[in-house]
Write an enzyme that holds these catalytic residues in place. Structure first.
Site, PDB file in Angstrom:
ATOM      1  N   ASP A 106       0.869  -1.165   0.000  1.00  0.00           N
ATOM      2  CA  ASP A 106       0.000   0.000   0.000  1.00  0.00           C
ATOM      3  C   ASP A 106       0.913   1.225   0.000  1.00  0.00           C
ATOM      4  O   ASP A 106       1.797   1.348   0.849  1.00  0.00           O
ATOM      5  CB  ASP A 106      -0.884  -0.025   1.253  1.00  0.00           C
ATOM      6  CG  ASP A 106      -2.253   0.559   1.003  1.00  0.00           C
ATOM      7  OD1 ASP A 106      -2.324   1.646   0.432  1.00  0.00           O
ATOM      8  OD2 ASP A 106      -3.253  -0.084   1.405  1.00  0.00           O
ATOM      9  N   ASP A 214      -2.886   4.690  -2.480  1.00  0.00           N
ATOM     10  CA  ASP A 214      -3.914   5.314  -1.653  1.00  0.00           C
ATOM     11  C   ASP A 214      -4.294   6.703  -2.186  1.00  0.00           C
ATOM     12  O   ASP A 214      -3.403   7.528  -2.447  1.00  0.00           O
ATOM     13  CB  ASP A 214      -3.316   5.449  -0.241  1.00  0.00           C
ATOM     14  CG  ASP A 214      -4.344   5.801   0.805  1.00  0.00           C
ATOM     15  OD1 ASP A 214      -5.208   4.961   1.083  1.00  0.00           O
ATOM     16  OD2 ASP A 214      -4.268   6.923   1.346  1.00  0.00           O
ATOM     17  N   GLU A 270      -6.189   3.934  -6.057  1.00  0.00           N
ATOM     18  CA  GLU A 270      -7.448   4.214  -5.371  1.00  0.00           C
ATOM     19  C   GLU A 270      -7.802   5.640  -5.758  1.00  0.00           C
ATOM     20  O   GLU A 270      -7.164   6.587  -5.319  1.00  0.00           O
ATOM     21  CB  GLU A 270      -7.292   4.075  -3.852  1.00  0.00           C
ATOM     22  CG  GLU A 270      -8.641   4.111  -3.158  1.00  0.00           C
ATOM     23  CD  GLU A 270      -8.606   4.768  -1.794  1.00  0.00           C
ATOM     24  OE1 GLU A 270      -9.554   4.590  -1.029  1.00  0.00           O
ATOM     25  OE2 GLU A 270      -7.639   5.484  -1.483  1.00  0.00           O
ATOM     26  N   HIS A 343     -11.231  -2.625   3.217  1.00  0.00           N
ATOM     27  CA  HIS A 343     -11.118  -2.197   4.614  1.00  0.00           C
ATOM     28  C   HIS A 343     -11.846  -0.878   4.902  1.00  0.00           C
ATOM     29  O   HIS A 343     -11.902  -0.449   6.040  1.00  0.00           O
ATOM     30  CB  HIS A 343      -9.636  -2.056   4.977  1.00  0.00           C
ATOM     31  CG  HIS A 343      -8.992  -0.928   4.226  1.00  0.00           C
ATOM     32  ND1 HIS A 343      -8.854  -0.926   2.844  1.00  0.00           N
ATOM     33  CD2 HIS A 343      -8.476   0.244   4.642  1.00  0.00           C
ATOM     34  CE1 HIS A 343      -8.292   0.196   2.460  1.00  0.00           C
ATOM     35  NE2 HIS A 343      -8.038   0.931   3.533  1.00  0.00           N
ATOM     36  N   ASP A 344     -12.348  -0.215   3.853  1.00  0.00           N
ATOM     37  CA  ASP A 344     -13.066   1.050   4.044  1.00  0.00           C
ATOM     38  C   ASP A 344     -14.566   0.891   3.883  1.00  0.00           C
ATOM     39  O   ASP A 344     -15.301   1.880   3.943  1.00  0.00           O
ATOM     40  CB  ASP A 344     -12.607   2.079   2.996  1.00  0.00           C
ATOM     41  CG  ASP A 344     -11.173   2.526   3.209  1.00  0.00           C
ATOM     42  OD1 ASP A 344     -10.719   2.530   4.368  1.00  0.00           O
ATOM     43  OD2 ASP A 344     -10.513   2.873   2.208  1.00  0.00           O
TER      44      ASP A 344
HETATM   45  C1  GLC Z   1      -7.755   5.662   1.711  1.00  0.00           C
HETATM   46  C2  GLC Z   1      -7.638   4.442   2.574  1.00  0.00           C
HETATM   47  C3  GLC Z   1      -8.292   4.706   3.887  1.00  0.00           C
HETATM   48  C4  GLC Z   1      -7.576   5.866   4.540  1.00  0.00           C
HETATM   49  C5  GLC Z   1      -7.528   7.080   3.632  1.00  0.00           C
HETATM   50  C6  GLC Z   1      -6.516   8.065   4.109  1.00  0.00           C
HETATM   51  O1  GLC Z   1      -9.064   5.942   1.382  1.00  0.00           O
HETATM   52  O2  GLC Z   1      -8.150   3.322   1.919  1.00  0.00           O
HETATM   53  O3  GLC Z   1      -8.286   3.588   4.726  1.00  0.00           O
HETATM   54  O4  GLC Z   1      -8.221   6.189   5.735  1.00  0.00           O
HETATM   55  O5  GLC Z   1      -7.151   6.754   2.319  1.00  0.00           O
HETATM   56  O6  GLC Z   1      -5.216   7.550   3.951  1.00  0.00           O
END
Ligand code: GLC
Ligand code: CA
Length: 568
Positions: A106, A214, A270, A343-344
């Site tokens: 990640d 991310d 992402e 995980h979100d």
């Molecule tokens: C992304 C991650 C999330 C995190 C956010 C800030 O959306 O998947 O878990 O809280 O970024 O890093």
């Protein structure tokens, strides 16, 4: 006959792969401190190899004060104390490779922790060499003539409150799109890019197999920093000014030239706020930026009652429209990532299927089929292969996630939602649902830890756990194993052109995939009722997989799925 796309889709290992996401904190605890760790993952490589996945995406394991469970990194080249050491990581990497599992890291580079050495320096003084590593702005003058030091604009953080934090040392504000312990890096500064690319290169040299990036769509901000449209009467929406910003593609192309293109790795962005047109740039088949993106539309299909929060579930027609749009519009131009959970997000079976005892297993299998037969690379979130469900918390104290806790306070304090409403929304959507410990056995703490787990174990672990499923050939686990094997042996599942079917149905999601004259048909009943299905009576070829052993002619039973392959 449908047009076929012989040789139009370039072959790539990451298109043929299935990715499994590990949230290390919740996966397996090897030393009894209640927190999952690297050595915990090492213990379960046989299990993952048995499932048959190709790649493990591991949520951040770097040094972090854990304001956002590792998504706030204080040292990119060191390991979080609770998770182990760099030596443990190196062992995990080589053992994973021995198990034919690749490792994707990640990469969290939109922001760092405020405890990262760069930020510690940056905040010291206006002329510090690291000052411009972050985004600093002067306070705005108050209109009433008072000497109040207001934030530079009205932007709200994704984790509630203002996106600006005042820093006394220099009397200026810094930008944080997430928590105030996650200051945003200034990507317009070439030294930031040099440092990030250098760090990525270091990991690539170690032999890792890719990056999940991310919120990578947020690295370039609108330089005019205008006020945003006020949401819920609180703060301005940052999305138009931080997502898909003016230089994002330029910076990713630079990253691609300087790092990514030099290694045989996979990359997935992402990309919050991504549109189809933007996705065609991020994940272009010309390979100039990333391999694929995570889009967010299907997990945001239901508008929130406050912020993203709601307890309403998406209807099939709404869901289908979104999924079909991404399938058809990226065809041949860019590559999709396929996911129903991570995980979100809450647990996929609780959100898109039906987690009641009567339908949990059958609907978990249906959802998996629906996802794995679409075009793109499928992602499995840990525990989805067991049909793990949302947990239910009665008290705010049980929640661990900063986003959930902050949202509860913000919306109840301002009277925008009652405590009861907020608890309902959190139980439905909170990220904590995905982060409860992995359910390995029916023993103490579901076999996750000998100590006290950092987050509560879902009480249904006595029935839902890996041990039980490995002993049952009809389990969700073995169903996933079969889906993965089918992908590895059936080119049309990977490369076939997608075409929607039954677009007017309120109950059935159906589509076909075609390649070199072969046609794959996937039918999924998204309801708990038997529904008529004329298409099922047609000659669709051989059945490849189904979640029912017996079928009803001309109908699909509750949550029934069937996949057929008709050979050329
Ligand atoms: C992304 C991650 C999330 C995190 C956010 C800030 O959306 O998947 O878990 O809280 O970024 O890093
Ligand atoms: Ca531990």
């Amino acid at each position: 006959m449908m047009p076929v796309n012989k040789d139009t889709e370039k072959k790539a290992w990451w298109k043929e792969a299935v990715i499994y996401q590990i949230y290390p904190r919740s996966f397996a605890d090897s030393n009894g401190d209640g927190i999952g760790d690297l050595n915990g993952i090492r213990r379960h490589l046989d299990y993952l190899e048995k499932l048959g996945v190709d790649v493990l995406w591991i949520s951040p394991v770097y040094k972090s004060p854990n304001d956002d469970n590792g998504y706030d990194i204080s040292d990119y080249q060191d390991i979080m104390t609770e998770f182990g050491t760099m030596e443990d990581f190196d062992c995990l990497l080589s053992e994973a490779h021995e198990h034919h599992l690749k490792i994707v890291m990640d990469l969290v580079v939109n922001h760092t922790s405020d405890e990262h050495a760069w930020f510690v320096e940056s905040r010291k003084s206006k002329d510090n060499p690291h000052r411009d590593f972050y985004i600093w702005k002067d306070p705005k003058k108050a209109e009433d003539g008072s000497d109040a030091l207001l934030p530079p604009n009205n932007w709200g953080s994704c984790f509630s409150g203002s996106a600006w934090q005042f820093d006394k040392a220099t009397g200026m504000y810094y930008l944080h799109c997430f928590s105030k312990k996650q200051p945003d890096l200034n990507w317009d500064n070439p030294k930031v890019r040099d440092s990030v690319f250098g760090m990525m290169d270091w990991w690539c040299k170690k032999g890792i197999d890719g990056f999940r990036m991310d919120v990578i769509s947020m690295i370039s901000k609108d330089p005019s920093f205008p006020d945003g449209k006020v949401m819920d009467g609180l703060y301005g929406d940052i999305t138009p000014y931080v997502c898909n910003g003016p230089h994002v593609h330029e910076y990713l192309k630079e990253m691609n030239t300087r790092v990514l293109s030099r290694y045989d790795i996979m990359t997935v962005g992402e990309t919050a706020g991504v549109t189809v047109d933007e996705a065609k740039k991020y994940a272009s088949s010309d390979g100039s930026e990333l391999n694929m993106v995570f889009q967010f539309e299907h997990v945001g299909a239901v508008p929130g009652k406050v912020g993203k929060w709601t307890d309403e579930k998406p209807s099939l027609p709404v869901l289908r429209k979104i999924l079909n749009k991404w399938q058809t519009e990226l065809e041949g131009k860019a590559w999709n990532s396929l996911y129903f959970g991570n995980h979100d997000q809450p647990r996929s079976v609780s959100r898109f299927g039906n987690d009641s005892p009567a339908f949990r297993v059958i609907s978990a299998k249906m959802l998996a089929t629906c996802l794995h037969m679409m075009k793109g690379t499928p992602y499995i979130f840990e525990g989805d292969e067991l049909g793990m469900t949302n947990i239910h918390f009665d008290s705010l104290e049980d929640f661990r996630d900063i986003e959930s806790i902050n949202a509860y306070h913000e919306y109840t304090d301002k009277g925008l939602a009652t405590p009861e409403e907020m608890m309902r929304y959190l139980n439905e959507l909170s990220r904590d649902n995905a982060r409860t410990p992995m359910q390995w056995t029916d023993g103490k703490n579901a076999g996750f830890s000998d100590g006290t787990p950092w987050s509560r174990v879902n009480p249904n672990y006595k029935e839902i756990n890996a041990e039980v499923e490995l002993a049952d050939p009809d389990s969700v686990f073995f169903y996933y194993q079969k889906l993965i094997r089918l992908r590895h042996t059936t080119p049309v599942i990977v490369y076939g052109i997608f075409r929607p079917l039954l677009e007017d149905s309120n109950e059935i999601y159906a589509y076909e995939r075609t390649l070199d004259g072969d046609t794959l048909t996937c039918l999924c009943n998204f309801t708990d009722k038997e529904v008529a299905c004329d298409l099922c009576s047609k000659d669709l070829g051989n059945e490849l997989i189904s979640n029912y052993k017996e079928h009803v002619p001309g109908a699909l039973q509750a949550y029934e799925t069937r996949v057929f392959l008709k050979k050329n």
